[in-house]
Design an enzyme around this catalytic site. Structure first.
Site, PDB file in Angstrom:
ATOM      1  CG  ASP A 171      49.666  45.062  39.515  1.00 57.16           C
ATOM      2  OD1 ASP A 171      49.427  44.008  40.135  1.00 57.16           O
ATOM      3  OD2 ASP A 171      50.806  45.369  39.115  1.00 57.16           O
ATOM      4  CG  ASN A 185      45.681  36.076  37.468  1.00 61.10           C
ATOM      5  OD1 ASN A 185      44.807  36.855  37.090  1.00 61.10           O
ATOM      6  ND2 ASN A 185      46.819  36.502  38.002  1.00 61.10           N
TER       7      ASN A 185
END
Length: 310
Positions: A33, A81
């Site tokens: 991340d 995503n």
């Protein structure tokens, strides 16, 4: 602190952490991340952040092999995503194609016999990504010294949901007896090949959540979790070693708890349970503080009390 001094401090800290590491987890899972936030901090666009993150991924693979990790899973592309802007998605697809092909052809991958495989709904990805996934898997399918799982179009809940639907369908058709459903029944429907239980999850970027990552293999195994603040492109070897140390401390705590429970229960157990409890105390008593460790006389006393009760 100037750059030279910072590098020196980091090098010394890395050496100190390396000396503290006594063993390695078998399976490490990483949530990478912070690529986009790193890019914004640098004044770059998201694509540059993902590219920098890919370089960190290569280093982490090397660090895992150095300390003896046998399986690494990378959360490369989640189902969320798909909601990103089209131009960012396309750049991610291009990067995935580039890096997967690069890994599949890399000399070090073949020297170390790394088996690459994808986890997730790969069929939701563009055909060019699917083709490279197939290429990487086929190029390394014979290897078994190290497993690199790349989680693509991955969602933990949807994965479990699909497995449950598959079991329900088989029960309805009569192919599966409900009484025979066990752990292996579910695992066979999750992946084509076995995935080891996760020992350690590492998440970078400062968020303290596991985002539904490998819930069956991580939560069921009560995996240790290491959250750290560096963005993924900034993730360093000392950060990695701190994660490994978190896993070791978790293991030590588990061993200590088992030893304490076994010792506390010795006097309350029936004869057939006593042998197993004694075995647990013997095996884990070194995990206890010195003052809590039972001596041989105490253990012998439990042995002698067993036959007298017969």
């Amino acid at each position: 602190m100037n750059r030279w001094l910072r590098q020196r401090v980091d090098a010394v800290y890395e050496q100190l952490l390396s000396r503290e590491i006594a063993g390695a987890p078998t399976h490490v899972a990483v949530i990478q991340d912070g690529n986009r936030r790193y890019a914004r901090k640098q004044g770059d666009d998201a694509t540059e952040g993902h590219q920098a993150g890919a370089e960190t991924t290569e280093r982490v693979l090397e660090w895992c092999q150095e300390i003896g990790v046998e399986e690494l899973t990378l959360y490369a592309f989640s189902t969320e995503n798909f909601n990103r802007p089209p131009e960012e998605r396309e750049a991610l697809y291009d990067l995935l194609c580039e890096k997967l092909r690069e890994f599949a052809d890399a000399e070090r991958v073949h020297e170390n016999e790394v088996h690459i495989r994808a986890l997730g709904a790969v069929d939701r990805l563009p055909e060019r990504v699917q083709d490279v996934v197939t290429y990487a898997e086929e190029r390394t399918c014979e290897y078994d010294q190290f497993v690199l799982n790349v989680a693509l179009a991955y969602g933990g809940r949807s994965e479990l949901l699909e497995a449950a639907r598959g079991v329900a369908t088989d029960v309805e058709s009569g192919d599966v007896d409900p009484e025979e459903i066990d752990v292996e029944t579910i695992e066979r429907r999750l992946y084509d090949e076995p995935v080891r239980d996760v020992d350690l999850i590492i998440r970078t970027g400062g968020d303290e959540r596991t985002s539904n990552f490998l819930p069956w293999h991580a939560n069921g195994n009560e995996a240790a979790v290491f959250f750290c603040t560096p963005y993924w492109p900034e993730f360093s070897k000392p950060d990695f070693l701190r994660g490994i140390r978190t896993y070791e401390h978790r293991q030590e705590s588990w061993r200590r708890t088992r030893a304490r429970r076994a010792r506390a229960l010795l006097g309350a157990m029936s004869d057939h349970e006593l042998v197993e409890a004694r075995s647990i105390v013997d095996r884990f008593r070194d995990s206890l503080p010195t003052a809590e460790q039972p001596d041989e006389e105490e253990l012998d006393a439990t042995d002698s009390s067993g036959p007298a009760a017969d």
